[in-house]
Design a protein around this motif. Structure first.
Motif, PDB file in Angstrom:
ATOM      1  N   ASP A  70       0.819  -1.208   0.000  1.00  0.00           N
ATOM      2  CA  ASP A  70       0.000   0.000   0.000  1.00  0.00           C
ATOM      3  C   ASP A  70       0.859   1.267   0.000  1.00  0.00           C
ATOM      4  OD1 ASP A  70      -2.676   0.589  -0.237  1.00  0.00           O
ATOM      5  OD2 ASP A  70      -2.985   0.861   1.914  1.00  0.00           O
ATOM      6  N   LEU A  73       1.101   2.929  -3.281  1.00  0.00           N
ATOM      7  CA  LEU A  73      -0.125   3.482  -3.861  1.00  0.00           C
ATOM      8  C   LEU A  73      -0.624   4.712  -3.114  1.00  0.00           C
ATOM      9  CD1 LEU A  73      -1.975   0.127  -4.572  1.00  0.00           C
ATOM     10  CD2 LEU A  73      -0.681   1.551  -6.167  1.00  0.00           C
ATOM     11  N   GLU A  74       0.098   5.059  -2.048  1.00  0.00           N
ATOM     12  CA  GLU A  74      -0.276   6.234  -1.270  1.00  0.00           C
ATOM     13  C   GLU A  74      -0.313   7.468  -2.183  1.00  0.00           C
ATOM     14  OE1 GLU A  74       2.177   8.062   2.171  1.00  0.00           O
ATOM     15  OE2 GLU A  74       1.281   6.196   2.905  1.00  0.00           O
ATOM     16  N   THR A  76      -2.372   8.135  -4.503  1.00  0.00           N
ATOM     17  CA  THR A  76      -2.880   7.853  -5.844  1.00  0.00           C
ATOM     18  C   THR A  76      -4.370   7.551  -5.712  1.00  0.00           C
ATOM     19  OG1 THR A  76      -2.622   5.434  -5.828  1.00  0.00           O
ATOM     20  CG2 THR A  76      -0.673   6.742  -6.426  1.00  0.00           C
ATOM     21  N   TYR A  78      -5.582   4.701  -6.364  1.00  0.00           N
ATOM     22  CA  TYR A  78      -5.655   3.252  -6.321  1.00  0.00           C
ATOM     23  C   TYR A  78      -5.489   2.733  -4.909  1.00  0.00           C
ATOM     24  CZ  TYR A  78      -4.887   3.942 -11.272  1.00  0.00           C
ATOM     25  OH  TYR A  78      -4.999   4.347 -12.558  1.00  0.00           O
ATOM     26  N   PHE A  79      -6.058   1.555  -4.652  1.00  0.00           N
ATOM     27  CA  PHE A  79      -5.822   0.855  -3.397  1.00  0.00           C
ATOM     28  C   PHE A  79      -5.823  -0.634  -3.695  1.00  0.00           C
ATOM     29  CE2 PHE A  79     -10.344   1.679  -3.630  1.00  0.00           C
ATOM     30  CZ  PHE A  79     -10.917   0.463  -3.315  1.00  0.00           C
TER      31      PHE A  79
END
Length: 160
Positions: A70, A73-74, A76, A78-79
């Motif tokens: 994760d 993806l911080e 962004t 997205y997760f």
């Protein structure tokens, strides 16, 4: 100077995860799994050198902590969501996914309750609530994927 700072935040983050008393990881075993010497792992954890992409992938395999993946993806749109095991039936995957949503939502409510005990939400409370909310989002996305994914040969009545 920029080269010395490269990867330092991630190194500190990994160091926290590896060292956390509730989820402590054997550094010796981690180094072995990464295929590096213990001294090299220590160098990575203190930020003297950077983890390679292969090392990060192997680290996530060794210690499947979603926070590691994760991290990238911080900030962004997205997760992450968990992949459903291919060996399980659709019904069982949906059932376990719904249970996970329930558990994560309960943990979110617990954090909100803790945060509101003093009738205000501080920075630390927001951090913990946001982390739990991300877990709920991830669980919901996994459940949604399980509902939408056709699984040939498994529970055809659920795929209509």
């Amino acid at each position: 100077m920029a080269d010395l700072e490269r990867g330092k935040d991630f190194a500190e983050f990994v160091h926290q995860i590896v060292s956390h008393r509730d989820h402590q990881v054997s550094r010796k075993e981690l180094a072995e799994h990464l295929g590096i010497k213990y001294a090299t792992l220590h160098s990575r954890l203190v930020g003297r050198s950077c983890f390679s992409a292969d090392e990060i992938r192997k680290m996530i395999e060794f210690r499947p902590d979603l926070r590691l993946a994760d991290y990238f993806l911080e900030n962004t749109n997205y997760f992450l969501s968990k992949r459903a095991p291919q060996s399980s039936s659709t019904a069982r995957t949906i059932q376990s996914g719904a249970i996970e949503v329930d558990i994560e939502a309960g943990q979110l409510l617990e954090q909100v309750h803790k945060g509101l005990e003093d009738f205000k939400i501080c920075h630390n409370d927001k951090f913990h609530i946001a982390r739990e909310l991300a877990d709920v989002e991830r669980a919901l996305a996994s459940l949604k994927a399980a509902l939408e994914e056709p699984r040939p040969g498994l529970d055809p009545e659920l795929q209509e």
